[in-house]
Structure formats: C-alpha cells, structure tokens
Scaffold this motif. Structure first.
Motif, PDB file in Angstrom:
ATOM      1  N   GLY A 175       0.823  -1.197   0.000  1.00 40.54           N
ATOM      2  CA  GLY A 175       0.000   0.000   0.000  1.00 40.54           C
ATOM      3  C   GLY A 175       0.860   1.252   0.000  1.00 40.54           C
ATOM      4  N   PRO A 176       0.259   2.421   0.229  1.00 37.83           N
ATOM      5  CA  PRO A 176       1.035   3.668   0.271  1.00 37.83           C
ATOM      6  C   PRO A 176       2.104   3.663   1.359  1.00 37.83           C
ATOM      7  CG  PRO A 176      -1.314   4.123   0.069  1.00 37.83           C
ATOM      8  CD  PRO A 176      -1.190   2.660   0.353  1.00 37.83           C
ATOM      9  N   THR A 177       1.839   2.939   2.448  1.00 35.75           N
ATOM     10  CA  THR A 177       2.844   2.723   3.480  1.00 35.75           C
ATOM     11  C   THR A 177       2.665   1.304   3.995  1.00 35.75           C
ATOM     12  OG1 THR A 177       3.901   3.655   5.446  1.00 35.75           O
ATOM     13  CG2 THR A 177       1.477   3.586   5.438  1.00 35.75           C
ATOM     14  N   TRP A 178       3.445   0.933   5.004  1.00 37.97           N
ATOM     15  CA  TRP A 178       3.410  -0.431   5.517  1.00 37.97           C
ATOM     16  C   TRP A 178       2.103  -0.694   6.279  1.00 37.97           C
ATOM     17  CZ3 TRP A 178       6.897  -3.356   3.307  1.00 37.97           C
ATOM     18  CH2 TRP A 178       8.026  -2.720   2.764  1.00 37.97           C
ATOM     19  N   ALA A 179       1.761  -1.953   6.417  1.00 37.76           N
ATOM     20  CA  ALA A 179       0.468  -2.354   6.990  1.00 37.76           C
ATOM     21  C   ALA A 179       0.469  -2.168   8.506  1.00 37.76           C
ATOM     22  CB  ALA A 179       0.163  -3.810   6.636  1.00 37.76           C
ATOM     23  N   LEU A 180       0.346  -0.921   8.923  1.00 39.75           N
ATOM     24  CA  LEU A 180       0.339  -0.587  10.347  1.00 39.75           C
ATOM     25  C   LEU A 180      -1.071  -0.609  10.918  1.00 39.75           C
ATOM     26  CD1 LEU A 180       2.929   2.333  10.211  1.00 39.75           C
ATOM     27  CD2 LEU A 180       3.330  -0.046  10.875  1.00 39.75           C
ATOM     28  N   LYS A 181      -2.066  -0.657  10.050  1.00 37.34           N
ATOM     29  CA  LYS A 181      -3.461  -0.735  10.483  1.00 37.34           C
ATOM     30  C   LYS A 181      -4.166  -1.797   9.645  1.00 37.34           C
ATOM     31  CE  LYS A 181      -3.763   4.197  11.684  1.00 37.34           C
ATOM     32  NZ  LYS A 181      -4.467   5.486  11.410  1.00 37.34           N
ATOM     33  N   GLY A 182      -5.149  -2.429  10.229  1.00 33.34           N
ATOM     34  CA  GLY A 182      -5.924  -3.412   9.492  1.00 33.34           C
ATOM     35  C   GLY A 182      -5.133  -4.679   9.238  1.00 33.34           C
ATOM     36  N   GLU A 183      -5.503  -5.381   8.169  1.00 34.96           N
ATOM     37  CA  GLU A 183      -4.870  -6.658   7.848  1.00 34.96           C
ATOM     38  C   GLU A 183      -3.405  -6.460   7.454  1.00 34.96           C
ATOM     39  OE1 GLU A 183      -5.327 -10.377   4.652  1.00 34.96           O
ATOM     40  OE2 GLU A 183      -6.643  -8.619   4.535  1.00 34.96           O
ATOM     41  N   ASP A 184      -2.547  -7.311   7.999  1.00 35.63           N
ATOM     42  CA  ASP A 184      -1.116  -7.245   7.690  1.00 35.63           C
ATOM     43  C   ASP A 184      -0.835  -8.076   6.433  1.00 35.63           C
ATOM     44  OD1 ASP A 184       1.593  -7.268   7.509  1.00 35.63           O
ATOM     45  OD2 ASP A 184       1.979  -8.171   9.471  1.00 35.63           O
ATOM     46  N   THR A 185      -0.849  -7.405   5.295  1.00 37.14           N
ATOM     47  CA  THR A 185      -0.543  -8.088   4.039  1.00 37.14           C
ATOM     48  C   THR A 185       0.940  -8.006   3.693  1.00 37.14           C
ATOM     49  OG1 THR A 185      -1.098  -6.047   2.844  1.00 37.14           O
ATOM     50  CG2 THR A 185      -2.849  -7.705   3.089  1.00 37.14           C
ATOM     51  N   ASP A 186       1.674  -7.126   4.381  1.00 41.20           N
ATOM     52  CA  ASP A 186       3.080  -6.937   4.038  1.00 41.20           C
ATOM     53  C   ASP A 186       3.986  -8.021   4.608  1.00 41.20           C
ATOM     54  OD1 ASP A 186       3.292  -4.584   2.374  1.00 41.20           O
ATOM     55  OD2 ASP A 186       2.575  -3.439   4.082  1.00 41.20           O
ATOM     56  N   THR A 187       3.688  -8.529   5.808  1.00 40.19           N
ATOM     57  CA  THR A 187       4.549  -9.568   6.381  1.00 40.19           C
ATOM     58  C   THR A 187       4.607 -10.812   5.506  1.00 40.19           C
ATOM     59  OG1 THR A 187       4.367  -8.790   8.666  1.00 40.19           O
ATOM     60  CG2 THR A 187       4.861 -11.128   8.345  1.00 40.19           C
ATOM     61  N   PRO A 188       3.475 -11.336   5.014  1.00 40.58           N
ATOM     62  CA  PRO A 188       3.584 -12.481   4.094  1.00 40.58           C
ATOM     63  C   PRO A 188       4.406 -12.163   2.847  1.00 40.58           C
ATOM     64  CG  PRO A 188       1.332 -12.265   4.884  1.00 40.58           C
ATOM     65  CD  PRO A 188       2.062 -11.039   5.338  1.00 40.58           C
ATOM     66  N   ASN A 189       4.317 -10.935   2.366  1.00 41.87           N
ATOM     67  CA  ASN A 189       5.120 -10.552   1.204  1.00 41.87           C
ATOM     68  C   ASN A 189       6.605 -10.527   1.554  1.00 41.87           C
ATOM     69  OD1 ASN A 189       5.233  -9.797  -1.576  1.00 41.87           O
ATOM     70  ND2 ASN A 189       5.576  -7.675  -0.986  1.00 41.87           N
ATOM     71  N   LEU A 190       6.938 -10.007   2.736  1.00 43.27           N
ATOM     72  CA  LEU A 190       8.334 -10.036   3.172  1.00 43.27           C
ATOM     73  C   LEU A 190       8.827 -11.466   3.288  1.00 43.27           C
ATOM     74  CD1 LEU A 190       8.562  -7.265   5.953  1.00 43.27           C
ATOM     75  CD2 LEU A 190       9.076  -7.083   3.512  1.00 43.27           C
ATOM     76  N   ASP A 191       7.994 -12.346   3.812  1.00 45.88           N
ATOM     77  CA  ASP A 191       8.383 -13.756   3.944  1.00 45.88           C
ATOM     78  C   ASP A 191       8.698 -14.356   2.578  1.00 45.88           C
ATOM     79  OD1 ASP A 191       8.029 -13.603   6.673  1.00 45.88           O
ATOM     80  OD2 ASP A 191       6.040 -14.526   6.662  1.00 45.88           O
ATOM     81  N   ARG A 192       7.886 -14.030   1.581  1.00 45.87           N
ATOM     82  CA  ARG A 192       8.123 -14.548   0.232  1.00 45.87           C
ATOM     83  C   ARG A 192       9.420 -13.996  -0.350  1.00 45.87           C
ATOM     84  NH1 ARG A 192       2.357 -13.982  -0.087  1.00 45.87           N
ATOM     85  NH2 ARG A 192       2.567 -11.841  -0.846  1.00 45.87           N
ATOM     86  N   ILE A 193       9.677 -12.731  -0.098  1.00 43.63           N
ATOM     87  CA  ILE A 193      10.898 -12.110  -0.616  1.00 43.63           C
ATOM     88  C   ILE A 193      12.132 -12.731   0.022  1.00 43.63           C
ATOM     89  CG2 ILE A 193      12.210  -9.957  -0.653  1.00 43.63           C
ATOM     90  CD1 ILE A 193       9.456  -8.511  -0.908  1.00 43.63           C
ATOM     91  N   VAL A 194      12.102 -12.892   1.339  1.00 41.68           N
ATOM     92  CA  VAL A 194      13.238 -13.503   2.034  1.00 41.68           C
ATOM     93  C   VAL A 194      13.446 -14.933   1.551  1.00 41.68           C
ATOM     94  CG1 VAL A 194      14.092 -14.275   4.281  1.00 41.68           C
ATOM     95  CG2 VAL A 194      13.074 -12.000   4.044  1.00 41.68           C
TER      96      VAL A 194
END
Length: 357
Positions: A215-234
């Motif tokens: 999103g425009p910034t990291w998922a600090l509110k609502g559903e955390d969609t960024d952590t799964p993406n970080l996991d995939r990248i790592v």
C-alpha cells in the motif's frame, strides 16, 4: 577512448560526484527549522556541473554507454538542486524538499553501472575507509559470480509490492552472507531506499533487499498483508544466494521502522536482529509480542534527538519497554539527527549484527 572524451570525463566527474555528495549532506542534515542554514552550507556545486554537461552533446555514438548514464545522473542532480532552491526561496514547502531529494537515489542508480569502469564512480559507492583497500576495489571491478550487482523484481517506479536488491560483486557462494531487509518510510519506494544501504553493503559485504510496501505505506493498520510478502521475498533470496541464518537484519525508516516492530516481533519472524530507525512506538507493541521471541532478541533503536515527526521520547519509551521484556536492546540517540536517514548508521548496523548474538 579518445583524448577528447577522456578530457570531458575528467572535467565532468568531479562536479557531478561532489554534487551527489552534497545532496547526501542535505538529506542527512535536513531539519525544517535549519533548512536555510543547511542550504547555505551546501553551496552551489551544481554550478560547475551545469557548465560541464554540454560537453556530452559532442560525444560520438560509440560512447553512448558512458554518455547516457552521465547525462541521466546529471539531469537528476540538477533537478534536485532546482527543487531545493525553489523551497528555499519560499516557492515550495517540505513536500517540495522531499520530492527534490528523491532525485538523489535516481542519480545514483543511473551512475552505478559505471562503477566497474570509472574508479571515481566506484569510490562514490564505498565507505571512505574502504576506498584505500586496493584489493577490494579490484575484486569489485572483476565480479566472479554472474548473479551479483543491483536487481529489481517487479519494482518499477510507481509500482507496489516488488523489491530491489543488491548482491556484492565480491559474492562467493562458498560463504554465508548477512542479509539486510531495509524498509522505506511512508509513501516511499524500495527502489529508492536501496541506495541508502548500497555504500555500506558494498564496502563490508552484505546482501541488501529493499521491498516496496503493498500500500502507500506499511500495513500498520488493518490486515497485515506486508509480512507475508516479506516472507516470500526472504524465501526467494535465501533460495538463490548463500545467506547466514544467524545474520538476518530487519531495519527500516519511519513507518518502515515502526513496521520492524509490528512484523519483526511476530513469533514466526525469520529475522535474528531488528533495527527500527526514527520509528513510532506504543507500549502495546511490546506487551502483545511473543515473550519467547523477545527474550534475548538483539534490537538496536536509532533515533534523532531533533526528530519532529516522532519525538525522541517515543524511542526512549521503546527502549524501556523492550528491556523490561528481556530483549537485548542497544539504544543509539543521535544528537544532530532530525527525521531522516542517518547515512552513517548502515555500516554501524552491519558491525553490530556481526558482533551480537
């Protein structure tokens, strides 16, 4: 290479590189109340650059591989100074300043392909104390592995959710390499933030990944969609390059630093070290985190005493709350830092990670 082209490069490179260094100085010491003084100290190194750039127009097409990067880098540098002076004159605001400074990493990206052939450009992407290491400079200019350098994966400007990364030209798959995942600030982009880390990673030997939030910034509110993406990248990086499982750093600036807490304190986080920079913090972050995850976890908190967005008291509270949980906390409060990335911290974090279990 013709003598005329060599003469042009000799004339052009010093003001270009000095202008880039000066923009880095402005970015490092940017503090809204002191903006005029910072600009006064920066001076006008771009004036000499503008005087030399017309030389490029006379180059034969045989040197387009040199002319193109130099021209693009120069264009970004002059655009950056134009934007900064517009704000300085009162015909702009802090947003104008931030937009102007986005030209700095774009200039560095344009120039980087010339690092292998032009030693002064190579030095721009080395820490000062590494520039005297002739063996390192030779090894950087003669990479042994084809999968080294700067890469972008679905991370074009304006896109979301992709990542950019750097694998040192000295990469050797027979050794395990530290991995740094560096998160940009709010409204930022990983392709730009990567360059905050490249000098340190190239000098000290680390693989750096700079993802872009979904999103425009990291998922600090609502559903955390960024952590799964970080996991995939790592997982992608670890499947293709030799990564030290004991040296996985998650760091980030501003909203990216706050997301270090949100994502990095989860019980399933793969990261062995966390380093939030200029981040916000709420005591609930520590109280809700997994106790076993926190116990002994190396965390370095970096914050500027003059931070105008997230007051330094937030970082001091974070230190106290995380120490109380049993985390292994290092606290670094920088006296002359506002709400910006301290370019000297990257190498310091690599040293800290190498010496902290």
């Amino acid at each position: 290479m013709s003598d005329a082209v060599v003469d042009d490069i000799v004339a052009l490179l010093p003001p270009l590189l000095q202008s880039i260094e000066t923009l880095g100085f402005v970015a490092r010491y940017l503090h809204p109340p002191d903006f005029g003084e910072v600009m006064r100290m920066a001076g006008a190194p771009d004036a000499d650059l503008r005087a030399e750039v017309p030389r490029l127009a006379n180059w034969p097409d045989a040197f387009a591989h040199l002319r193109g990067p130099l021209q693009v880098a120069a264009d970004h540098v002059t655009a950056a100074f134009d934007g900064l002076r517009k704000a300085e004159s009162g015909d702009g605001d802090l947003v104008t300043v931030f937009r102007a400074l986005r030209h700095l990493p774009q200039a560095m990206e344009a120039l980087y392909p010339l690092a292998a052939t032009l030693p002064p450009v190579s030095d721009l992407f080395l820490d000062e104390n590494a520039r005297a290491d002739e063996d390192l400079r030779v090894r950087l200019a003669q990479p042994k592995h084809p999968d080294s350098g700067v890469f972008h994966h679905d991370n074009e400007p304006g896109s979301r959710g992709g990542f950019s990364f750097y694998v040192p030209e000295t990469y050797d798959p027979d050794r395990a390499w530290p991995l740094v995942v560096a998160l940009h600030g709010g409204s930022g982009h990983g392709r730009l933030f990567l360059w905050s880390w490249l000098r340190a990673a190239r000098s000290h030997g680390a693989i750096v990944v700079a993802p872009t939030a979904l999103g425009p910034t990291w998922a600090l509110k609502g559903e955390d969609t960024d952590t799964p993406n970080l996991d995939r990248i790592v997982a992608f990086i670890r499947s293709r390059w030799s990564i030290d499982p004991e040296r996985l750093l998650l760091t980030g600036l501003s909203d990216g630093g706050t997301f270090c807490y949100v994502s990095g304190l989860g019980p399933a986080s793969p990261f062995t070290h966390l380093a939030p920079i200029a981040a916000s913090f709420h005591p609930m972050i520590a109280s809700m985190a997994d106790a076993d995850r926190l116990r002994g976890l190396p965390i370095q908190i970096v914050h500027g005493r003059h931070d105008w967005m997230f007051p330094v008291e937030l970082a001091r509270q974070a230190q106290q709350a995380l120490v109380a949980t049993g985390a292994n906390v290092t606290y670094r409060e920088i006296d002359d830092l506002s709400h910006t990335y301290p370019r000297e911290i990257s190498a310091a974090l690599l040293t800290w990670m190498a010496n902290t279990d």
